[in-house]
Design an enzyme around this catalytic site. Structure first.
Site, PDB file in Angstrom:
ATOM      1  N   SER A   1      41.339  45.622  41.405  1.00  0.00           N
ATOM      2  CA  SER A   1      41.184  44.176  41.604  1.00  0.00           C
ATOM      3  C   SER A   1      42.490  43.398  41.499  1.00  0.00           C
ATOM      4  O   SER A   1      42.590  42.408  40.774  1.00  0.00           O
ATOM      5  CB  SER A   1      40.148  43.612  40.635  1.00  0.00           C
ATOM      6  OG  SER A   1      38.895  44.179  40.886  1.00  0.00           O
TER       7      SER A   1
ATOM      8  N   GLU B   1      37.547  34.380  47.867  1.00  0.00           N
ATOM      9  CA  GLU B   1      37.275  35.618  48.611  1.00  0.00           C
ATOM     10  C   GLU B   1      36.286  35.352  49.744  1.00  0.00           C
ATOM     11  O   GLU B   1      36.464  35.823  50.874  1.00  0.00           O
ATOM     12  CB  GLU B   1      36.706  36.687  47.665  1.00  0.00           C
ATOM     13  CG  GLU B   1      37.649  37.126  46.570  1.00  0.00           C
ATOM     14  CD  GLU B   1      38.574  38.254  46.983  1.00  0.00           C
ATOM     15  OE1 GLU B   1      38.510  38.699  48.142  1.00  0.00           O
ATOM     16  OE2 GLU B   1      39.376  38.689  46.137  1.00  0.00           O
TER      17      GLU B   1
ATOM     18  N   ASP C   1      34.916  40.812  39.222  1.00  0.00           N
ATOM     19  CA  ASP C   1      36.365  41.028  39.156  1.00  0.00           C
ATOM     20  C   ASP C   1      37.073  39.820  38.569  1.00  0.00           C
ATOM     21  O   ASP C   1      37.927  39.939  37.684  1.00  0.00           O
ATOM     22  CB  ASP C   1      36.922  41.342  40.545  1.00  0.00           C
ATOM     23  CG  ASP C   1      36.381  42.639  41.106  1.00  0.00           C
ATOM     24  OD1 ASP C   1      35.736  43.398  40.355  1.00  0.00           O
ATOM     25  OD2 ASP C   1      36.592  42.897  42.305  1.00  0.00           O
TER      26      ASP C   1
END
Length: 381
Positions: free
Chosen positions: A122, A157, A169
């Site tokens: 990550s 994201e 994450d």
């Protein structure tokens, strides 16, 4: 890394920025459960992203990536989306803070990382978390709580990088605590720290060096499969909003209403939600044999039911069994990256040596070895 960042910042901007850092993460168990409303069990690790940041009194962001050896500038309006991929993580964080009514103005930044890229640790979440934490402190006096900062990273994201990831994450990168893993209920946001000091064991990652790109992989397709299965179950059981709410027998009820592929994806997720709880119970008894067996079961599910493993990962998992490693599984989104291994200290040297030799013989390159120390998450240095 710290000195390199400070030197570059001074050479570019003739001042000294404030240093911030956020960590990469491991996940002991609970893979692909976060976007299914289930439990995950991550911890922050002793490598991450570090950045020097300073407001510059303009409406322009100026950022240099030491690892990419690239400099970019961008504005803060929605139509200023950078062309390169890596600045979009920073741009997205700025935009998501602004969308929530927070304040972001122009700033200068230099950053670097020691999170291995493409290893499932990550690095992108560490980058998002570093900048979210720093910009919140610099421009909002820390008024946005850490859970919302995690959502800001997740939304980055989704909206700017093309990956429909869950919250794990970013959560681990922000909430990590030295010597502890965190059980997070991704549906309710409830979390609990579990001390993790496995006496007589080491945690080691074996990186296949097979790089994955989740945005262009089948990651989003897996999520769509799970949503279809959950919707089919919900028709019979209205209380089911996520697969984590479903019982295994309820999945059997809809077997003829969904595809075989969707059934297998859902079968894995429902089993994995329970395995996380079983591992937490086992840790409270210091029962690392059960922890390890659950890890092997997770790998089987990820490989055969969820189909996100690969030949290299399966090879390392089978090798771990042969070397009597307590637990081993693919970690992260899959399609490459690392296995995470729980190894008795007396077996560690033999396992690592054997893995290096046999993997190299079969695939023509050696796996990379990362020993893991559980560390703190986002912080000002």
């Amino acid at each position: 890394m710290k000195e390199k960042i400070q030197e570059k910042f001074k050479s570019l901007f003739a001042t000294e920025g404030t240093l911030y850092m956020s960590s990469g993460r491991i996940n002991l168990i609970g893979e692909h459960t976060d976007y299914n409303g289930g439990y995950v069990f991550p911890g922050a690790i002793n490598c991450g992203i570090m950045a020097a940041i300073e407001p510059n009194g303009t409406d322009t962001v100026k950022v240099f990536s030491i690892d990419k050896d690239e400099y970019v500038e961008f504005g803060l309006s929605e139509d200023s989306l950078p062309e390169q991929h890596w600045p979009r993580y920073i741009f997205g964080v700025c935009r998501e803070i602004l969308k929530r009514g927070g304040k972001v103005e122009g700033f200068n930044a230099v950053f670097a990382g020691d999170v291995p890229l493409g290893a499932g640790l990550s690095s992108s979440a560490a980058l998002e978390s570093t900048f979210a934490f720093a910009l919140n402190e610099l421009f909002n006096n820390g008024s946005i709580d850490k859970f919302e900062l995690a959502r800001i990273g997740q939304s980055t994201e989704h909206n700017y990088c093309g990956v429909k990831c869950g919250i794990m994450d970013q959560f681990a990168s922000l909430f990590g605590k030295e010597g502890a893993l965190i059980r997070l209920n991704c549906k309710t946001g409830e979390y609990k720290y579990f001390p993790f000091h496995p006496q007589g064991y080491k945690v080691v990652l074996l990186d296949t060096c097979v790089k994955h790109n989740l945005a262009s992989s089948a990651y989003n397709k897996r999520r769509e499969s799970c949503e279809r299965a959950a919707a089919a179950i919900k028709a019979n059981h209205p209380e089911v909003d996520f697969l984590s709410d479903a019982k295994r027998v309820w999945l059997d009820e809809v077997r003829d209403k969904i595809s075989e592929e969707d059934f297998l994806r859902a079968e894995y997720v429902i089993g994995e939600v329970q395995r996380v709880l079983d591992v937490c119970d086992a840790l409270e008894r210091d029962d690392y044999e059960t922890v390890g067996e659950m890890m092997y079961q997770t790998h089987f599910g990820l490989s055969k039911l969820y189909e996100v493993s690969c030949e290299e990962l399966d090879f390392l998992n089978k090798l771990a069994r042969k070397c009597e490693v307590t637990g081993s599984r693919v970690m992260g989104g899959g399609f490459g990256g690392c296995t995470i291994n729980l190894v008795k200290e007396e077996l560690y040297d033999t396992f690592v040596t054997t893995a290096l030799e046999q993997f190299t013989q079969k695939f023509g390159h050696a796996p990379k070895i990362y020993n893991v120390v559980i560390s703190d998450g986002a912080r000002k240095l």
